[in-house]
Design a protein around this motif. Structure first.
Motif, PDB file in Angstrom:
ATOM      1  N   GLN A  47      30.577  12.666  34.083  1.00 47.18           N
ATOM      2  CA  GLN A  47      30.341  11.314  32.395  1.00 47.18           C
ATOM      3  C   GLN A  47      29.438  12.393  31.811  1.00 47.18           C
ATOM      4  OE1 GLN A  47      32.705   8.763  32.896  1.00 47.18           O
ATOM      5  NE2 GLN A  47      33.053  10.249  34.327  1.00 47.18           N
ATOM      6  N   ALA A  48      28.580  13.131  31.945  1.00 44.49           N
ATOM      7  CA  ALA A  48      27.790  13.609  30.976  1.00 44.49           C
ATOM      8  C   ALA A  48      28.149  14.783  30.463  1.00 44.49           C
ATOM      9  CB  ALA A  48      26.662  14.422  31.162  1.00 44.49           C
ATOM     10  N   ASP A  49      28.414  15.106  29.282  1.00 45.46           N
ATOM     11  CA  ASP A  49      28.875  16.612  28.462  1.00 45.46           C
ATOM     12  C   ASP A  49      28.519  17.609  29.501  1.00 45.46           C
ATOM     13  OD1 ASP A  49      30.229  15.348  26.319  1.00 45.46           O
ATOM     14  OD2 ASP A  49      28.611  15.617  24.900  1.00 45.46           O
ATOM     15  N   LEU A  50      27.294  18.187  29.902  1.00 42.66           N
ATOM     16  CA  LEU A  50      26.511  18.878  30.753  1.00 42.66           C
ATOM     17  C   LEU A  50      25.333  18.544  31.558  1.00 42.66           C
ATOM     18  CD1 LEU A  50      27.227  21.481  30.924  1.00 42.66           C
ATOM     19  CD2 LEU A  50      25.373  22.166  29.668  1.00 42.66           C
ATOM     20  N   LEU A  51      25.471  17.606  33.175  1.00 44.90           N
ATOM     21  CA  LEU A  51      24.989  17.127  33.652  1.00 44.90           C
ATOM     22  C   LEU A  51      24.170  18.622  34.674  1.00 44.90           C
ATOM     23  CD1 LEU A  51      24.336  15.015  34.817  1.00 44.90           C
ATOM     24  CD2 LEU A  51      25.783  15.131  36.568  1.00 44.90           C
ATOM     25  N   ASN A  52      23.390  18.091  34.455  1.00 40.34           N
ATOM     26  CA  ASN A  52      22.167  19.570  35.629  1.00 40.34           C
ATOM     27  C   ASN A  52      21.910  18.750  36.917  1.00 40.34           C
ATOM     28  OD1 ASN A  52      20.599  20.678  33.068  1.00 40.34           O
ATOM     29  ND2 ASN A  52      18.978  19.422  32.825  1.00 40.34           N
ATOM     30  N   VAL A  53      22.204  19.443  37.624  1.00 36.34           N
ATOM     31  CA  VAL A  53      21.772  19.398  38.451  1.00 36.34           C
ATOM     32  C   VAL A  53      20.324  20.615  39.217  1.00 36.34           C
ATOM     33  CG1 VAL A  53      22.753  20.478  41.065  1.00 36.34           C
ATOM     34  CG2 VAL A  53      24.340  20.295  39.329  1.00 36.34           C
ATOM     35  N   ARG A  54      19.545  19.596  40.436  1.00 35.41           N
ATOM     36  CA  ARG A  54      18.171  19.465  40.149  1.00 35.41           C
ATOM     37  C   ARG A  54      17.840  19.842  41.831  1.00 35.41           C
ATOM     38  NH1 ARG A  54      14.979  19.134  35.849  1.00 35.41           N
ATOM     39  NH2 ARG A  54      16.236  18.061  33.816  1.00 35.41           N
ATOM     40  N   SER A  55      16.194  20.452  42.144  1.00 36.85           N
ATOM     41  CA  SER A  55      16.612  21.049  43.850  1.00 36.85           C
ATOM     42  C   SER A  55      15.869  19.188  43.941  1.00 36.85           C
ATOM     43  CB  SER A  55      15.529  22.126  43.805  1.00 36.85           C
ATOM     44  OG  SER A  55      14.462  21.548  42.464  1.00 36.85           O
ATOM     45  N   GLY A  56      15.671  18.684  43.151  1.00 36.77           N
ATOM     46  CA  GLY A  56      15.440  17.457  43.879  1.00 36.77           C
ATOM     47  C   GLY A  56      15.271  16.284  43.305  1.00 36.77           C
ATOM     48  N   PRO A  57      14.978  14.825  43.844  1.00 36.70           N
ATOM     49  CA  PRO A  57      15.552  13.531  43.254  1.00 36.70           C
ATOM     50  C   PRO A  57      14.691  13.825  41.682  1.00 36.70           C
ATOM     51  CG  PRO A  57      14.531  13.292  44.555  1.00 36.70           C
ATOM     52  CD  PRO A  57      14.576  14.594  44.733  1.00 36.70           C
ATOM     53  N   GLY A  58      14.515  13.787  40.495  1.00 31.55           N
ATOM     54  CA  GLY A  58      13.528  13.474  39.510  1.00 31.55           C
ATOM     55  C   GLY A  58      13.761  14.589  38.538  1.00 31.55           C
TER      56      GLY A  58
END
Length: 106
Positions: A47-58
């Motif tokens: 739903q975001a224009d560009l969503l960051n995928v991260r290596s951990g939950p935070g």
């Protein structure tokens, strides 16, 4: 010519039975229905224009990829600190995901 018509009709009938037997249910196409393999269906739309995928939950974790708006991604039922696990050590902020209408996971 008389032999071709019965063969075509028999082929069409067999194809119709195949579709009725294995059609939409084989992939869990109905809302709330689990896929044929028994695993929960867990897919989301960004739903975001560009969503960051991260290596951990935070937000302190490294950005490893980005997903564009309306992209569809698979996920897991696991959430932690407002982040949803997508795959092996890949997490996104859950607030920017909309569950697919056919999901069976939470």
């Amino acid at each position: 010519m008389f032999m071709i018509r019965p063969v075509l009709l028999a082929g069409a009938a067999a194809a119709g039975l195949f579709v009725l037997s294995f059609g939409s249910n084989a992939q869990g196409d109905k809302p709330g229905e689990a896929p044929a393999d028994g695993k929960p269906r867990c897919e989301f739309h960004v739903q975001a224009d560009l969503l960051n995928v991260r290596s951990g939950p935070g937000t302190a974790h490294k950005v490893v990829a980005r997903l564009r708006k309306d992209a569809q991604t698979g996920g897991h039922g696991e959430t932690k600190d407002g982040f949803r696990k997508l795959a092996d050590e890949r997490w996104v902020a859950a607030e920017f995901l909309k569950p697919d209408s056919r999901n069976t996971c939470q």
